[in-house]
Scaffold this active site. Structure first.
Site, PDB file in Angstrom:
ATOM      1  N   SER A   1       0.804  -1.229   0.000  1.00 12.85           N
ATOM      2  CA  SER A   1       0.000   0.000   0.000  1.00 12.85           C
ATOM      3  C   SER A   1       0.838   1.281   0.000  1.00 12.85           C
ATOM      4  CB  SER A   1      -0.958   0.007   1.192  1.00 12.85           C
ATOM      5  OG  SER A   1      -1.887  -1.026   1.039  1.00 12.85           O
TER       6      SER A   1
ATOM      7  N   THR B   1      -5.770  -2.750   8.389  1.00 11.43           N
ATOM      8  CA  THR B   1      -5.703  -4.143   7.959  1.00 11.43           C
ATOM      9  C   THR B   1      -5.600  -5.063   9.176  1.00 11.43           C
ATOM     10  OG1 THR B   1      -4.597  -5.648   6.424  1.00 11.43           O
ATOM     11  CG2 THR B   1      -3.173  -4.058   7.519  1.00 11.43           C
TER      12      THR B   1
ATOM     13  N   LYS C   1      -9.332  -4.386  11.824  1.00 11.44           N
ATOM     14  CA  LYS C   1     -10.544  -3.902  11.150  1.00 11.44           C
ATOM     15  C   LYS C   1     -11.746  -3.847  12.108  1.00 11.44           C
ATOM     16  CE  LYS C   1      -9.118  -5.466   6.566  1.00 11.44           C
ATOM     17  NZ  LYS C   1      -9.447  -6.179   5.353  1.00 11.44           N
TER      18      LYS C   1
ATOM     19  N   ASP D   1     -13.406  -3.014   1.169  1.00 12.09           N
ATOM     20  CA  ASP D   1     -13.212  -4.395   0.687  1.00 12.09           C
ATOM     21  C   ASP D   1     -14.441  -4.846  -0.098  1.00 12.09           C
ATOM     22  OD1 ASP D   1     -10.691  -4.709   1.757  1.00 12.09           O
ATOM     23  OD2 ASP D   1     -11.411  -5.538   3.655  1.00 12.09           O
TER      24      ASP D   1
ATOM     25  N   GLY E   1     -14.278 -19.594   3.849  1.00 13.14           N
ATOM     26  CA  GLY E   1     -13.796 -18.726   4.913  1.00 13.14           C
ATOM     27  C   GLY E   1     -14.925 -17.934   5.520  1.00 13.14           C
TER      28      GLY E   1
ATOM     29  N   GLY F   1     -12.946 -11.605   8.039  1.00 14.28           N
ATOM     30  CA  GLY F   1     -13.287 -10.255   7.586  1.00 14.28           C
ATOM     31  C   GLY F   1     -13.489 -10.181   6.084  1.00 14.28           C
ATOM     32  N   ALA F   2     -12.598 -10.804   5.301  1.00 15.54           N
ATOM     33  CA  ALA F   2     -12.730 -10.751   3.841  1.00 15.54           C
ATOM     34  C   ALA F   2     -14.028 -11.429   3.413  1.00 15.54           C
ATOM     35  CB  ALA F   2     -11.526 -11.416   3.178  1.00 15.54           C
TER      36      ALA F   2
ATOM     37  N   TYR G   1      -3.793 -12.060  -2.624  1.00 18.63           N
ATOM     38  CA  TYR G   1      -3.171 -11.339  -3.760  1.00 18.63           C
ATOM     39  C   TYR G   1      -1.661 -11.470  -3.790  1.00 18.63           C
ATOM     40  CZ  TYR G   1      -2.738  -7.790  -0.118  1.00 18.63           C
ATOM     41  OH  TYR G   1      -2.473  -7.141   1.046  1.00 18.63           O
TER      42      TYR G   1
HETATM   43  P1  NAP Z   1      -9.324 -13.630   8.878  1.00 12.08           P
HETATM   44  O1  NAP Z   1     -10.405 -12.738   9.349  1.00 12.08           O
HETATM   45  O2  NAP Z   1      -8.209 -13.980   9.786  1.00 12.08           O
HETATM   46  O3  NAP Z   1     -10.014 -14.994   8.364  1.00 12.08           O
HETATM   47  C1  NAP Z   1      -9.236 -16.070   7.916  1.00 12.08           C
HETATM   48  C2  NAP Z   1     -10.150 -17.161   7.386  1.00 12.08           C
HETATM   49  O4  NAP Z   1      -9.316 -18.182   6.839  1.00 12.08           O
HETATM   50  C3  NAP Z   1     -10.995 -17.835   8.460  1.00 12.08           C
HETATM   51  O5  NAP Z   1     -12.247 -18.155   7.929  1.00 12.08           O
HETATM   52  C4  NAP Z   1     -10.197 -19.106   8.779  1.00 12.08           C
HETATM   53  O6  NAP Z   1     -11.001 -20.164   9.241  1.00 12.08           O
HETATM   54  C5  NAP Z   1      -9.676 -19.447   7.416  1.00 12.08           C
HETATM   55  N1  NAP Z   1      -8.486 -20.299   7.473  1.00 12.08           N
HETATM   56  C6  NAP Z   1      -7.244 -19.909   7.824  1.00 12.08           C
HETATM   57  N2  NAP Z   1      -6.393 -20.970   7.730  1.00 12.08           N
HETATM   58  C7  NAP Z   1      -7.141 -22.026   7.310  1.00 12.08           C
HETATM   59  C8  NAP Z   1      -6.852 -23.375   7.027  1.00 12.08           C
HETATM   60  N3  NAP Z   1      -5.600 -23.836   7.143  1.00 12.08           N
HETATM   61  N4  NAP Z   1      -7.843 -24.190   6.621  1.00 12.08           N
HETATM   62  C9  NAP Z   1      -9.101 -23.713   6.476  1.00 12.08           C
HETATM   63  N5  NAP Z   1      -9.452 -22.433   6.738  1.00 12.08           N
HETATM   64  C10 NAP Z   1      -8.477 -21.598   7.147  1.00 12.08           C
HETATM   65  O7  NAP Z   1      -8.627 -13.020   7.565  1.00 12.08           O
HETATM   66  P2  NAP Z   1      -9.288 -12.080   6.447  1.00 12.08           P
HETATM   67  O8  NAP Z   1      -9.104 -10.664   6.801  1.00 12.08           O
HETATM   68  O9  NAP Z   1     -10.655 -12.575   6.177  1.00 12.08           O
HETATM   69  O10 NAP Z   1      -8.310 -12.353   5.219  1.00 12.08           O
HETATM   70  C11 NAP Z   1      -8.339 -13.609   4.536  1.00 12.08           C
HETATM   71  C12 NAP Z   1      -7.451 -13.508   3.294  1.00 12.08           C
HETATM   72  O11 NAP Z   1      -8.013 -12.540   2.418  1.00 12.08           O
HETATM   73  C13 NAP Z   1      -6.035 -13.025   3.595  1.00 12.08           C
HETATM   74  O12 NAP Z   1      -5.137 -13.733   2.761  1.00 12.08           O
HETATM   75  C14 NAP Z   1      -6.062 -11.572   3.208  1.00 12.08           C
HETATM   76  O13 NAP Z   1      -4.777 -11.109   2.789  1.00 12.08           O
HETATM   77  C15 NAP Z   1      -7.018 -11.601   2.038  1.00 12.08           C
HETATM   78  N6  NAP Z   1      -7.660 -10.312   1.820  1.00 12.08           N
HETATM   79  C16 NAP Z   1      -7.515  -9.759   0.589  1.00 12.08           C
HETATM   80  C17 NAP Z   1      -8.110  -8.554   0.311  1.00 12.08           C
HETATM   81  C18 NAP Z   1      -7.908  -7.957  -1.043  1.00 12.08           C
HETATM   82  O14 NAP Z   1      -8.099  -6.743  -1.186  1.00 12.08           O
HETATM   83  N7  NAP Z   1      -7.546  -8.737  -2.037  1.00 12.08           N
HETATM   84  C19 NAP Z   1      -8.881  -7.888   1.271  1.00 12.08           C
HETATM   85  C20 NAP Z   1      -9.040  -8.499   2.517  1.00 12.08           C
HETATM   86  C21 NAP Z   1      -8.419  -9.712   2.770  1.00 12.08           C
HETATM   87  P3  NAP Z   1     -11.370 -20.327  10.809  1.00 12.08           P
HETATM   88  O15 NAP Z   1     -12.545 -19.429  11.042  1.00 12.08           O
HETATM   89  O16 NAP Z   1     -11.661 -21.751  10.957  1.00 12.08           O
HETATM   90  O17 NAP Z   1     -10.139 -19.889  11.574  1.00 12.08           O
END
Ligand code: NAP
Length: 522
Positions: A257, A307, A311, A352, A376, A379-380, A465
């Site tokens: 960023s 981030t 959030k 997002d 998942g 947050g995403a 990403y």
């Molecule tokens: P988060 O709130 O920590 O959620 C992570 C999710 O992944 C949870 O549902 C978790 O499941 C699941 N998970 C993690 N490890 C796992 C595994 N080994 N097997 C199965 N499920 C697993 O994170 P987030 O903010 O949602 O972000 C998730 C991804 O999206 C990240 O890689 C982030 O960089 C990306 N993202 C991208 C953007 C973009 O602009 N492209 C924006 C936001 C986020 P549990 O609930 O069981 O723990």
């Protein structure tokens, strides 16, 4: 001598030859050299260099071990060496305040010019920098810790602290801003969290700041390179009216960023800098940081990306302060964009969701029933579900922790299924919102390749990403699926943030180029 904050490059070894290093530093934009005699350890080379005509002014430093250097000499030995080298007229000599205070020999060797008698010699004696280094942290009573140094007769006062987070760095900047009109000041914080104290040194009128010639020659943790400061952070454009933006998270040092938003601001001719702001992963740390920047409006922080893991903290902080959240942020229950709306007022949004809406705009029209599977429930996933529901999809959430999927589905109005069922549910759109596949675990995928063999093929969107093409996307492409990279989601959410802060269209092409690792001419 140039005006404004001087960019100083430390020289730490006699090889390549000092003259060659000095020329490289000047060519790269340095205004000042710091000869770290304690690291160079080559007296003849130093003497030879100092005896020659110089293209840049020089600080001579012989840093003691107690304050982060390598010099083990006694005060009397150091005084003798300073006296010998001072005869070759370095422009500045840096001595630790503690040593100078206790040692009559050091006081006799280098006197502050501002306190001395009128000059009688041809070559004026060096100016005295008195310095103080806290290698462990930034004291809570920072103003008090600085009082004796600020009252010293030094020509230039230098204070360095270790920052454990962006709050420490902002507290150091507040002191710099307070004193930089009264004294010539070098005041900065080390460690990655201290980066902003170097980037903003020019905004707050520091006397000088240090940057390494290249990453192999850093003299303090978190010290940027000259190139990074000039090219990424636009050093030469920073001034008193530059506004401050950044990304708050933990960790944030690898975030793309800062490069993306800074290049976008440059293209749109906006006077701002955007820096990483690491804040420890608790609500208390987040709230303390937000309270500090709100109570110190002269820091000019006008916009923040938020981030992982802050959030939800941002949504809570806004709510506790009765600041408004957008409808989308309320629905998602998380804020990734904070915009200052007045001296002590903020508003929160979640871009997002806009990012996922942009990704959905790339889904080919199939004429099929609009069904989507979300992998998942973090947050995403919440933002992706909001976007899909807005576009009329029938959404099912699959998550490793089933209760979390059920709670999300219940709250946002969709359905949830056990994680194992994700393998057997044909849908039009699959969105990976887990972190599976993200570097360094690039070889992992949230779906086995066999689950991608649906007829007709689905569109697969990956929120991850880094890398731009994950294993999931590669295998989906190989099975004839249409794919949308997380970079599209990221760019669209960043563009929406840019527009929220700067009230002008985001230069998406430039942002895309930076995201793909290209450089954009200054
Ligand atoms: P988060 O709130 O920590 O959620 C992570 C999710 O992944 C949870 O549902 C978790 O499941 C699941 N998970 C993690 N490890 C796992 C595994 N080994 N097997 C199965 N499920 C697993 O994170 P987030 O903010 O949602 O972000 C998730 C991804 O999206 C990240 O890689 C982030 O960089 C990306 N993202 C991208 C953007 C973009 O602009 N492209 C924006 C936001 C986020 P549990 O609930 O069981 O723990």
């Amino acid at each position: 001598m140039p005006t404004g904050t001087l960019l100083a490059v430390p020289i730490t070894a006699a090889s390549p030859p000092l003259l060659e290093q000095a020329r490289s530093a000047k060519a790269a934009g340095a205004d000042l050299l710091e000869l770290r005699a304690d690291l160079i350890e080559d007296l003849p080379a130093l003497e030879q260099f100092l005896a020659q005509p110089r293209e840049l002014p020089v600080i001579l430093t012989l840093r003691s071990v107690d304050e982060g250097g390598k010099c083990c000499a006694s005060d009397a030995e150091r005084a003798a060496l300073f006296q010998r080298l001072a005869a070759l007229a370095p422009d500045y000599v840096d001595i630790e305040f503690a040593a100078w205070r206790r040692s009559p020999e050091l006081q006799a060797a280098v006197r502050p010019r501002r306190a001395g008698p009128p000059e009688t010699r041809d070559a004026p004696p060096p100016r005295l920098i008195l310095s103080q280094h806290d290698l462990h942290g930034t004291p809570a009573a920072l103003g008090q810790a600085l009082e004796p140094l600020l009252a010293s007769p030094a020509d230039v006062v230098k204070a360095v602290f270790a920052a454990h987070g962006a709050l420490d760095a902002c507290r150091v900047l507040a002191q710099l801003q307070k004193w930089s009109q009264a004294r010539k000041l070098i005041m900065l914080a080390t460690e990655p969290a201290g980066l902003i104290t170097r980037v903003l040194a020019r905004k707050f009128n520091a006397f000088a700041i240090f940057a390494a010639l290249d990453s192999a020659r850093q003299t303090a943790p978190g010290q940027p390179t000259l190139r990074e400061l000039v090219e990424v952070y636009r050093w030469n454009q920073i001034g008193p009216s530059t506004t401050v933006l950044g990304v708050v998270g933990w960790p944030v040092s690898h975030s793309r960023s800062p490069a993306i938003h800074t290049a976008a601001m440059r293209t749109a001719r906006i006077d701002g800098v955007y820096a990483p702001l690491p804040v420890a992963p608790t609500y208390a740390a987040f709230a303390a940081f937000m309270d500090h920047i709100t109570q110190n409006p002269h820091l000019d922080v006008t916009g923040l990306s938020v981030t992982i893991p802050h959030k939800e903290h941002a949504a809570r902080w806004l709510t506790e302060h009765a600041f408004p959240l957008s409808d989308v942020a309320q629905r998602v229950g998380a804020v990734n964009t904070l915009t200052r709306t007045g001296p002590a007022n903020w508003s929160g949004d979640n871009t997002d969701c806009a990012g996922f809406l942009a990704a959905l705009a790339l889904v080919p029209e199939s004429g099929r029933e609009r069904t989507a599977a979300i992998l998942g429930a973090g947050g995403a996933a919440r933002a992706a579900v909001c976007a899909l529901l807005l576009r009329g999809y029938n959404v099912t959430v699959f998550n490793r922790t089933e209760a979390r999927a059920a709670a999300l589905a219940n709250e946002l109005g969709c359905s949830a299924q056990p994680w194992a069922k994700r393998l057997h549910t044909p849908v039009e759109v699959i969105v990976n919102c887990t972190a599976i596949g993200m570097a360094p675990a690039e070889n992992e995928s949230p779906l086995p390749a066999a689950a991608l063999r649906s007829k007709p093929p689905a569109t697969v969107i990956d929120a991850v990403y880094n890398p731009a093409e994950t294993r999931l996307l590669r295998e989906a492409r190989q099975h004839g699926c249409h794919i949308v990279s997380g970079t599209e989601v990221f760019l669209a959410q960043a563009a929406a943030q840019f527009e929220a802060w700067h009230k002008t269209a985001a230069p998406l092409d430039v942002m895309r180029q930076i995201m793909s690792g290209k450089t954009v001419p200054a």
